[in-house]
Design a protein around this motif. Structure first.
Motif, PDB file in Angstrom:
ATOM      1  N   PRO A 193       0.744  -1.119   0.043  1.00 24.40           N
ATOM      2  CA  PRO A 193      -0.043   0.079   0.034  1.00 24.40           C
ATOM      3  C   PRO A 193       0.889   1.367   0.066  1.00 24.40           C
ATOM      4  O   PRO A 193       0.302   2.489  -0.422  1.00 24.40           O
ATOM      5  N   HIS A 194       2.122   1.330   0.253  1.00 24.52           N
ATOM      6  CA  HIS A 194       3.004   2.567   0.511  1.00 24.52           C
ATOM      7  C   HIS A 194       3.204   3.001  -0.967  1.00 24.52           C
ATOM      8  O   HIS A 194       3.717   4.029  -1.322  1.00 24.52           O
ATOM      9  N   ILE A 195       2.941   2.165  -1.957  1.00 28.29           N
ATOM     10  CA  ILE A 195       3.399   2.731  -3.368  1.00 28.29           C
ATOM     11  C   ILE A 195       2.447   3.900  -3.811  1.00 28.29           C
ATOM     12  O   ILE A 195       2.926   4.328  -4.799  1.00 28.29           O
ATOM     13  N   VAL A 196       1.481   3.985  -3.261  1.00 30.41           N
ATOM     14  CA  VAL A 196       0.617   5.312  -3.784  1.00 30.41           C
ATOM     15  C   VAL A 196       0.506   6.306  -2.853  1.00 30.41           C
ATOM     16  O   VAL A 196       0.797   6.175  -1.585  1.00 30.41           O
ATOM     17  N   PRO A 197       0.516   7.868  -3.441  1.00 33.99           N
ATOM     18  CA  PRO A 197       0.407   7.833  -4.911  1.00 33.99           C
ATOM     19  C   PRO A 197       1.789   7.661  -5.490  1.00 33.99           C
ATOM     20  O   PRO A 197       2.655   8.006  -4.899  1.00 33.99           O
ATOM     21  N   VAL A 198       1.856   6.969  -6.558  1.00 35.49           N
ATOM     22  CA  VAL A 198       2.864   6.933  -7.440  1.00 35.49           C
ATOM     23  C   VAL A 198       3.169   7.731  -8.576  1.00 35.49           C
ATOM     24  O   VAL A 198       2.022   7.877  -9.531  1.00 35.49           O
ATOM     25  N   PRO A 199       4.010   8.388  -8.666  1.00 38.72           N
ATOM     26  CA  PRO A 199       4.543   9.281 -10.054  1.00 38.72           C
ATOM     27  C   PRO A 199       4.785   8.190 -11.187  1.00 38.72           C
ATOM     28  O   PRO A 199       5.294   7.410 -11.338  1.00 38.72           O
ATOM     29  N   ILE A 200       3.870   8.564 -12.567  1.00 32.17           N
ATOM     30  CA  ILE A 200       4.058   7.845 -13.472  1.00 32.17           C
ATOM     31  C   ILE A 200       4.384   8.754 -14.715  1.00 32.17           C
ATOM     32  O   ILE A 200       4.269   9.807 -14.723  1.00 32.17           O
ATOM     33  N   PRO A 201       4.959   8.096 -15.970  1.00 30.55           N
ATOM     34  CA  PRO A 201       5.458   8.938 -16.823  1.00 30.55           C
ATOM     35  C   PRO A 201       4.337   9.824 -17.630  1.00 30.55           C
ATOM     36  O   PRO A 201       2.960   9.227 -17.505  1.00 30.55           O
ATOM     37  N   LEU A 202       4.572  10.732 -18.313  1.00 28.39           N
ATOM     38  CA  LEU A 202       3.537  11.641 -18.952  1.00 28.39           C
ATOM     39  C   LEU A 202       2.809  10.931 -19.932  1.00 28.39           C
ATOM     40  O   LEU A 202       1.482  11.166 -20.273  1.00 28.39           O
ATOM     41  N   ASP A 203       3.317   9.882 -20.691  1.00 29.00           N
ATOM     42  CA  ASP A 203       2.596   8.997 -21.739  1.00 29.00           C
ATOM     43  C   ASP A 203       2.060   7.865 -21.298  1.00 29.00           C
ATOM     44  O   ASP A 203       1.976   6.873 -22.072  1.00 29.00           O
ATOM     45  N   THR A 204       1.842   7.460 -20.007  1.00 27.67           N
ATOM     46  CA  THR A 204       1.322   6.329 -19.553  1.00 27.67           C
ATOM     47  C   THR A 204      -0.106   6.280 -20.029  1.00 27.67           C
ATOM     48  O   THR A 204      -0.923   6.955 -19.950  1.00 27.67           O
ATOM     49  N   ALA A 205      -0.306   5.080 -20.625  1.00 28.26           N
ATOM     50  CA  ALA A 205      -1.402   4.500 -21.036  1.00 28.26           C
ATOM     51  C   ALA A 205      -2.100   3.540 -20.230  1.00 28.26           C
ATOM     52  O   ALA A 205      -3.513   3.648 -20.048  1.00 28.26           O
ATOM     53  N   HIS A 206      -1.642   2.785 -19.552  1.00 33.57           N
ATOM     54  CA  HIS A 206      -1.987   1.791 -18.576  1.00 33.57           C
ATOM     55  C   HIS A 206      -1.332   1.682 -17.337  1.00 33.57           C
ATOM     56  O   HIS A 206       0.111   1.628 -17.267  1.00 33.57           O
TER      57      HIS A 206
END
Length: 357
Positions: A53-66
């Motif tokens: 549960p510690h993983i959220v909120p997780v930063p993701i790349p700008l072009d993330t589709a899934h």
């Protein structure tokens, strides 16, 4: 290979997708898929499953589709968890196999391009009224939760032109509240609905939904009678397999389903019916599955009620197909082709004599 023949092949390879990896948030995996001529367009799939549960909120790349957040023991998901630069273009989100018991009404409000949402295998007992109104969803999986009462209106999505495939199977649903007629609210565009293995004792009121596929397998339906499928004239596939209890089929119970092409009644050894009139009105039916029902021999008038029928499965492993015998030529005035069922036991792979009806 001559250059004129090689050029189309090179263009095909340039346009098709190629997969690579890229740096990602610690513990996650980022897979980049490129498209277009000379890899001019890219989308990223981010897998952050099984990290905790510690993983959220997780930063993701700008072009993330899934984004895959499954199996993280998440107990809550709200708007702040699914916010950030990369979330604005998110098209697919997997929250399955967590510990979610409730959803914030605004949890998905910023996901303006979300098309696929998987929240299966959680502990959800209820859904907020406007959970999905901000996203153009086309596929929602809510199977294997603890939902008891669900309103059809909950699944009104942002893009009403997009067909919605909805899986509510393996819950505890005993009531599906119908969409209110004349309330001025847009009708949910549910085209495929899986309600298998719930607690429904009657066919729910689904009138005016643009349904084409409906599964009610495994529910404790007591009876299917006239009016049960009112307002579902566009339905083409209906599955009523493995119903619990003593299901009864009344005459004219399917008469509203003029477009139905496939009907599955398999796995119902205690199924009771009132003769071939049960199937009256099914003028478009092409496939009928009666395997595991014990409804043998078939009623002699069955084919008269099902003029478009092409195949029937009966007994344990018997499959019958429709045959039309033209008879002598030239045909005598007033005569008609003879219709027969040719049945084969698939266990023995041996053809049996046709049952002429």
């Amino acid at each position: 290979m001559p250059w004129p023949l090689l050029l189309p092949l090179l263009l095909l390879l340039a346009v098709s997708g190629a997969q690579t990896t890229r740096p990602c948030f610690p513990g996650c995996q980022c897979e980049v898929e490129t498209f277009g001529l000379f890899d001019s367009f890219s989308l990223t799939r981010v897998d952050c499953s099984g990290l905790g549960p510690h993983i959220v909120p997780v930063p993701i790349p700008l072009d993330t589709a899934h984004l895959d957040l499954s199996s993280n023991r998440l107990e809550t998901v709200n708007e702040s968890v699914l916010a950030g630069p990369g979330y604005t273009t998110l098209a697919g989100l997997d929250l399955s196999h967590n510990l979610l018991t409730s959803l914030s009404p605004t949890a998905f409000s910023r996901l303006r391009y979300l098309e696929s949402l998987d929240i299966s295998h959680n502990g959800l007992a209820a859904l907020p009224a406007e959970s999905f109104t901000s996203s153009p969803l086309s596929d929602v999986n809510l199977s294997h939760n603890r939902l008891r009462e669900v309103s059809v209106t909950t699944f009104t999505t942002h893009s009403q032109a997009r067909a919605l495939h909805l899986d509510l199977s393996h819950n505890l649903i005993h009531r599906l509240a119908p969409h209110p007629v004349g309330a001025g609210l847009p009708t949910p565009t549910i085209q495929s609905l899986n309600l298998a293995w719930n607690q429904l004792r009657a066919v729910p009121d689904l009138r005016d939904l643009p349904l084409r596929y409906l599964s009610l397998d495994g529910n404790p339906l007591a009876a299917v009678g006239p009016g049960a499928f009112q307002g579902l004239a566009g339905l083409t596939h209906l599955s009523l397999g493995s119903l619990q209890g003593l299901p009864q089929l009344a005459p004219h119970g399917f008469r509203e389903l003029q477009s139905l092409q496939v009907l599955d009644l398999s796995g119902n050894p205690k199924l009771k019916w009132a003769g071939a009139e049960v199937f009256s009105g099914l003028g478009s039916l092409q496939e009928l599955d009666l395997s595991g029902t014990g409804l043998v021999p078939l009623p002699e008038m069955l084919l008269l009620h099902l003029p478009a029928l092409q195949s029937i499965s009966v007994g344990q492993a018997v499959r019958c197909r429709r045959l039309v015998r033209e008879g002598t030529y030239p045909r005598q005035p007033g005569s008609s082709p003879k219709v027969a069922l040719h049945c084969v036991d698939t266990r023995e792979s041996a053809a049996k004599g046709p049952d002429t009806l």
